[in-house]
Design a protein around this motif. Structure first.
Motif, PDB file in Angstrom:
ATOM      1  N   THR A 298      19.081 -18.111  61.559  1.00  0.00           N
ATOM      2  CA  THR A 298      18.222 -18.791  60.379  1.00  0.00           C
ATOM      3  C   THR A 298      17.374 -18.059  59.718  1.00  0.00           C
ATOM      4  OG1 THR A 298      16.687 -19.905  61.668  1.00  0.00           O
ATOM      5  CG2 THR A 298      18.898 -20.855  61.212  1.00  0.00           C
ATOM      6  N   ARG A 299      16.696 -16.763  60.345  1.00  0.00           N
ATOM      7  CA  ARG A 299      15.999 -16.063  60.262  1.00  0.00           C
ATOM      8  C   ARG A 299      14.716 -16.947  59.527  1.00  0.00           C
ATOM      9  NH1 ARG A 299      19.600 -12.533  55.749  1.00  0.00           N
ATOM     10  NH2 ARG A 299      21.038 -11.389  57.948  1.00  0.00           N
ATOM     11  N   SER A 300      13.901 -17.198  60.927  1.00  0.00           N
ATOM     12  CA  SER A 300      12.942 -18.620  60.556  1.00  0.00           C
ATOM     13  C   SER A 300      12.589 -18.213  61.675  1.00  0.00           C
ATOM     14  CB  SER A 300      12.767 -19.633  59.606  1.00  0.00           C
ATOM     15  OG  SER A 300      14.645 -20.346  59.788  1.00  0.00           O
ATOM     16  N   LEU A 301      11.352 -19.692  62.266  1.00  0.00           N
ATOM     17  CA  LEU A 301      10.909 -20.421  63.394  1.00  0.00           C
ATOM     18  C   LEU A 301      11.501 -21.554  62.974  1.00  0.00           C
ATOM     19  CD1 LEU A 301       7.988 -17.670  63.728  1.00  0.00           C
ATOM     20  CD2 LEU A 301      10.152 -17.928  65.362  1.00  0.00           C
ATOM     21  N   ASP A 302      11.159 -22.237  62.000  1.00  0.00           N
ATOM     22  CA  ASP A 302      11.336 -23.688  61.068  1.00  0.00           C
ATOM     23  C   ASP A 302      12.616 -24.295  61.669  1.00  0.00           C
ATOM     24  OD1 ASP A 302      11.548 -22.357  59.065  1.00  0.00           O
ATOM     25  OD2 ASP A 302       9.383 -23.445  59.215  1.00  0.00           O
ATOM     26  N   THR A 303      13.601 -23.500  61.040  1.00  0.00           N
ATOM     27  CA  THR A 303      15.101 -24.034  60.975  1.00  0.00           C
ATOM     28  C   THR A 303      16.296 -24.199  62.502  1.00  0.00           C
ATOM     29  OG1 THR A 303      14.793 -23.321  58.428  1.00  0.00           O
ATOM     30  CG2 THR A 303      16.893 -23.995  59.674  1.00  0.00           C
ATOM     31  N   GLN A 304      16.051 -25.819  62.117  1.00  0.00           N
ATOM     32  CA  GLN A 304      17.214 -25.819  63.129  1.00  0.00           C
ATOM     33  C   GLN A 304      18.043 -25.205  62.942  1.00  0.00           C
ATOM     34  OE1 GLN A 304      16.891 -29.914  64.117  1.00  0.00           O
ATOM     35  NE2 GLN A 304      15.356 -29.899  66.167  1.00  0.00           N
ATOM     36  N   VAL A 305      19.487 -24.612  64.270  1.00  0.00           N
ATOM     37  CA  VAL A 305      20.399 -24.834  64.740  1.00  0.00           C
ATOM     38  C   VAL A 305      21.236 -25.771  65.170  1.00  0.00           C
ATOM     39  CG1 VAL A 305      22.538 -22.903  65.303  1.00  0.00           C
ATOM     40  CG2 VAL A 305      20.660 -22.038  64.099  1.00  0.00           C
ATOM     41  N   PRO A 306      22.151 -26.477  64.513  1.00  0.00           N
ATOM     42  CA  PRO A 306      22.588 -27.752  64.846  1.00  0.00           C
ATOM     43  C   PRO A 306      24.106 -27.662  65.831  1.00  0.00           C
ATOM     44  CG  PRO A 306      24.134 -27.498  62.448  1.00  0.00           C
ATOM     45  CD  PRO A 306      22.891 -26.800  63.192  1.00  0.00           C
ATOM     46  N   GLY A 307      24.208 -28.061  67.263  1.00  0.00           N
ATOM     47  CA  GLY A 307      24.811 -28.366  68.237  1.00  0.00           C
ATOM     48  C   GLY A 307      26.104 -29.239  67.927  1.00  0.00           C
ATOM     49  N   ILE A 308      27.320 -28.613  68.639  1.00  0.00           N
ATOM     50  CA  ILE A 308      28.007 -28.872  68.251  1.00  0.00           C
ATOM     51  C   ILE A 308      28.217 -30.715  68.294  1.00  0.00           C
ATOM     52  CG2 ILE A 308      30.507 -29.968  69.618  1.00  0.00           C
ATOM     53  CD1 ILE A 308      30.724 -26.921  70.947  1.00  0.00           C
ATOM     54  N   ARG A 309      27.328 -31.631  69.251  1.00  0.00           N
ATOM     55  CA  ARG A 309      27.592 -32.885  69.769  1.00  0.00           C
ATOM     56  C   ARG A 309      26.762 -33.537  67.385  1.00  0.00           C
ATOM     57  NH1 ARG A 309      28.330 -35.166  74.032  1.00  0.00           N
ATOM     58  NH2 ARG A 309      28.155 -34.350  75.463  1.00  0.00           N
ATOM     59  N   GLU A 310      26.149 -33.161  66.954  1.00  0.00           N
ATOM     60  CA  GLU A 310      25.692 -33.121  65.583  1.00  0.00           C
ATOM     61  C   GLU A 310      26.382 -32.891  64.913  1.00  0.00           C
ATOM     62  OE1 GLU A 310      21.618 -32.244  62.823  1.00  0.00           O
ATOM     63  OE2 GLU A 310      21.897 -31.806  64.884  1.00  0.00           O
ATOM     64  N   LEU A 311      27.323 -31.734  65.144  1.00  0.00           N
ATOM     65  CA  LEU A 311      28.148 -31.140  63.877  1.00  0.00           C
ATOM     66  C   LEU A 311      29.861 -32.279  64.441  1.00  0.00           C
ATOM     67  CD1 LEU A 311      27.870 -27.152  64.454  1.00  0.00           C
ATOM     68  CD2 LEU A 311      27.616 -29.147  62.211  1.00  0.00           C
ATOM     69  N   VAL A 312      29.919 -32.829  65.343  1.00  0.00           N
ATOM     70  CA  VAL A 312      31.041 -33.796  65.709  1.00  0.00           C
ATOM     71  C   VAL A 312      30.540 -35.353  64.603  1.00  0.00           C
ATOM     72  CG1 VAL A 312      32.141 -35.392  67.556  1.00  0.00           C
ATOM     73  CG2 VAL A 312      31.323 -32.700  67.788  1.00  0.00           C
ATOM     74  N   GLY A 313      29.232 -35.359  64.570  1.00  0.00           N
ATOM     75  CA  GLY A 313      28.948 -36.589  64.151  1.00  0.00           C
ATOM     76  C   GLY A 313      28.619 -36.995  62.058  1.00  0.00           C
ATOM     77  N   HIS A 314      28.799 -34.955  61.884  1.00  0.00           N
ATOM     78  CA  HIS A 314      28.817 -34.810  60.667  1.00  0.00           C
ATOM     79  C   HIS A 314      30.353 -34.922  60.064  1.00  0.00           C
ATOM     80  CE1 HIS A 314      24.729 -33.983  60.064  1.00  0.00           C
ATOM     81  NE2 HIS A 314      24.333 -33.230  61.231  1.00  0.00           N
ATOM     82  N   ALA A 315      31.159 -34.319  61.354  1.00  0.00           N
ATOM     83  CA  ALA A 315      32.552 -34.611  60.489  1.00  0.00           C
ATOM     84  C   ALA A 315      33.078 -35.348  60.535  1.00  0.00           C
ATOM     85  CB  ALA A 315      33.307 -33.598  62.059  1.00  0.00           C
ATOM     86  N   GLN A 316      32.397 -37.252  61.728  1.00  0.00           N
ATOM     87  CA  GLN A 316      33.166 -37.727  61.260  1.00  0.00           C
ATOM     88  C   GLN A 316      33.010 -39.025  60.115  1.00  0.00           C
ATOM     89  OE1 GLN A 316      32.504 -40.476  64.882  1.00  0.00           O
ATOM     90  NE2 GLN A 316      31.975 -39.263  66.072  1.00  0.00           N
ATOM     91  N   GLU A 317      31.218 -38.517  59.524  1.00  0.00           N
ATOM     92  CA  GLU A 317      31.145 -39.318  57.915  1.00  0.00           C
ATOM     93  C   GLU A 317      31.811 -38.846  57.397  1.00  0.00           C
ATOM     94  OE1 GLU A 317      27.158 -38.006  57.854  1.00  0.00           O
ATOM     95  OE2 GLU A 317      26.070 -39.267  60.076  1.00  0.00           O
ATOM     96  N   ARG A 318      32.075 -37.631  57.870  1.00  0.00           N
ATOM     97  CA  ARG A 318      33.528 -36.250  56.157  1.00  0.00           C
ATOM     98  C   ARG A 318      34.909 -37.050  56.295  1.00  0.00           C
ATOM     99  NH1 ARG A 318      31.836 -30.310  55.059  1.00  0.00           N
ATOM    100  NH2 ARG A 318      32.884 -30.958  53.269  1.00  0.00           N
ATOM    101  N   ILE A 319      35.390 -37.131  57.099  1.00  0.00           N
ATOM    102  CA  ILE A 319      36.713 -38.055  57.773  1.00  0.00           C
ATOM    103  C   ILE A 319      36.674 -39.327  56.988  1.00  0.00           C
ATOM    104  CG2 ILE A 319      38.264 -38.768  59.852  1.00  0.00           C
ATOM    105  CD1 ILE A 319      37.155 -37.107  60.866  1.00  0.00           C
ATOM    106  N   ARG A 320      35.438 -39.752  56.773  1.00  0.00           N
ATOM    107  CA  ARG A 320      35.592 -41.482  56.529  1.00  0.00           C
ATOM    108  C   ARG A 320      35.846 -41.147  54.882  1.00  0.00           C
ATOM    109  NH1 ARG A 320      32.352 -42.448  61.221  1.00  0.00           N
ATOM    110  NH2 ARG A 320      32.591 -44.047  62.214  1.00  0.00           N
ATOM    111  N   SER A 321      34.816 -40.077  54.438  1.00  0.00           N
ATOM    112  CA  SER A 321      34.616 -39.755  53.228  1.00  0.00           C
ATOM    113  C   SER A 321      35.972 -38.741  52.970  1.00  0.00           C
ATOM    114  CB  SER A 321      33.610 -38.392  52.030  1.00  0.00           C
ATOM    115  OG  SER A 321      33.431 -38.330  51.177  1.00  0.00           O
ATOM    116  N   GLY A 322      36.198 -38.734  54.262  1.00  0.00           N
ATOM    117  CA  GLY A 322      38.188 -37.880  53.121  1.00  0.00           C
ATOM    118  C   GLY A 322      39.035 -39.078  53.094  1.00  0.00           C
TER     119      GLY A 322
END
Length: 529
Positions: A298-322
């Motif tokens: 991120t080239r910063s000290l305050d930006t989070q890098v999302p982990g796999i579980r969080e990204l799976v949650g985002h994928a579920q939201e995108r599947i429902r949108s899809g």
């Protein structure tokens, strides 16, 4: 791996691509080294540089021919094994490949003939121009191929047309200047330059150890060390840029490479060593460098890098949108046109259309995505997680080799500056034994890039599972066996030709002064060769 059409088609393309890429890096790097050597010859008029150019050019020619032979079949596989992919994105993916053939490959193939047969038929400057044209053609070829591949990693400048059921270009400029493609290009060609530099360094070190062609070998080592050191440093810098872009466009790949299952507080640590467990969905026995991943990604000290579980949650939201987009698409197709459906349907498709590909992930779980259960949506979301352990270790081996190349080439650059290339025989043997290592690093790099974006053949747009042709398992197994056998034979032939040429050494060049006879006195000793 399951014995199904998708897995076997992936395996077949992976085998042919990785065989082909055994030849590509050396072609990219040697073409530039040849141009550098011939430039020195034209500037100094010293015949030894002409002899060097012709010798390394022979090895370049052997490698070039095998690279062309193994690369031809790859483009045919898009229609043979990946016909739906070709139908879905052929208008976009085919354009850079066509430009590559017309602009780059023909340039390279035309001038490579002038390079080999024009030494005594062209002026020095004319032949030098032909050599630089070969180098430019090789690198332009890589540029357009990586523009096509970069679009698969980050599909910009295109939109899905529900009337044709295909992706179509909306902005060719955006496709060409895709930041992922540009970063991949400079990173890949720099890796090719390092490969050629280590190759030239190792072969030259072998000559010095054997006491053969020492003058030619030392000059070659000096060129390889300086050129290779700059290239290896650029590989690290450009690899950092690729990591930063992955944070924006391929966050799941980055999380899998790091074995990071949970989102860490910013700045995230870099896992130096760990043991990812896909079933337990955690990484055991980790050794971390605090804040390093956050700074790199991120080239910063305050930006989070999302982990796999969080990204799976985002994928579920995108599947429902899809699923909403899929339902709207079926209504559009039934009405035979976007202009024939209600405004509500058009708005639903326009609002959710970018997630249509996520609905296709349900294809392995349910025939109609609209009938998917919550459990099936969750399973499809977890399918966006690639196999973590192979990515985790492949990336670390690749990075470790990259820093090793900087150390090795830096040492030889220092010895070259001190004119002490032959004073440490053990280091010469290290250079010889290091010849295969750049190929290992390059193959691991491609494995991380391609395996890490599964299950997508086009990131977020088209899953690999629905991109294949309607072929039988027997057909794919037979062609897979045929390709592996043929390519293995070609690889053995190439290795035999290269070893034979290296053992033979450079041909005597008529531009070099004739060796002195025993009766001819000389004022000072001359270097060997």
């Amino acid at each position: 791996m399951e014995l199904d059409v998708v897995s076997l088609s992936r395996l077949q393309f992976a085998m042919t691509a990785m065989y082909h890429f055994l030849f590509v890096p050396l072609t990219l790097g040697l073409s530039i080294i040849l141009a550098i050597m011939e430039t020195v010859y034209v500037m100094t008029d010293r015949p030894v540089w002409r002899q060097m150019t012709k010798f390394w050019g022979t090895l370049f020619g052997i490698n070039f021919v095998l690279g062309v032979a193994t690369g031809i079949t790859m483009e045919f596989q898009f229609g043979m094994n990946w016909s739906y992919y070709s139908h879905y994105v052929g208008d976009i993916f085919g354009a850079p490949l066509a430009i590559e053939g017309l602009m780059a490959f023909f340039l390279e193939a035309t001038f490579v003939g002038l390079f080999f047969f024009g030494w005594d038929r062209m002026s020095k400057l004319g032949h030098l121009a032909a050599t630089w044209a070969v180098a430019a053609g090789s690198n332009f070829s890589a540029l357009w191929i990586l523009i096509a591949n970069g679009w698969m990693q980050n599909p910009v400048g295109a939109a899905f047309n529900p009337a044709t059921m295909r992706m179509e270009i909306t902005d060719f400029y955006e496709v060409v200047f895709n930041p992922v493609a540009q970063a991949k290009f400079v990173h890949t060609v720099s890796a090719g330059y390092v490969t050629a530099a280590i190759f030239v360094l190792g072969v030259s070190a072998w000559y010095v150890l054997k006491g053969r062609h020492v003058a030619l070998a030392k000059r070659s080592m000096a060129v390889a060390a300086s050129f290779g050191l700059l290239s290896s440093l650029s590989v690290v810098v450009l690899g950092d840029e690729s990591g930063y872009l992955a944070t924006e466009h391929q966050r799941m790949k980055l999380a899998a490479i790091e074995g990071m299952w949970e989102t860490e507080p910013a700045p995230a640590p870099f896992t130096l060593i760990g043991f990812p467990d896909q079933q337990a969905r955690e990484t055991h026995h980790v050794l971390q460098i605090p804040a390093a991943l956050g700074l790199i990604a991120t080239r910063s000290l305050d930006t989070q890098v999302p982990g796999i579980r969080e990204l799976v949650g985002h994928a579920q939201e995108r599947i429902r949108s899809g699923i909403i987009a899929y339902d709207a698409l079926q209504q559009i197709r039934a009405a035979r046109g976007l202009d024939r459906v209600s405004p509500a349907v058009r708005e639903a498709f326009e609002a959710n259309g970018r997630n249509l590909g996520y609905a296709y992930l349900l294809g392995r779980h349910v025939a109609d995505p609209r009938q998917a259960t919550a459990e099936q949506i969750e399973a499809a979301a977890w399918s966006t997680v690639p196999q973590v352990a192979p990515l985790f270790w492949s990336f670390r081996i690749m990075v470790g080799l990259g820093f090793y190349f900087i150390l090795l080439l830096g040492l030889f650059f220092w010895l070259s500056a001190r004119q002490a290339l032959d004073r440490r025989r053990w280091l010469l043997w290290v250079a010889v034994l290091s010849i295969p290592l750049p190929w290992i690093a390059a193959e691991l790099g491609w494995f991380v890039a391609e395996f890490g974006r599964q299950p997508w053949i086009i990131e977020g747009v088209l899953p690999t599972a629905i991109a294949v042709s309607s072929l039988g398992i027997t057909e794919i197994l037979l062609t897979l066996a045929g390709f592996v056998t043929l390519y293995s034979v070609l690889f053995i032939i190439e290795m035999g030709l290269m070893i034979r040429a290296i053992r033979k050494g450079p041909e005597p060049d008529h531009g070099l002064p004739a060796p002195l006879t025993a009766a001819a006195p000389r004022a000072a000793p001359l270097p060997a060769e």
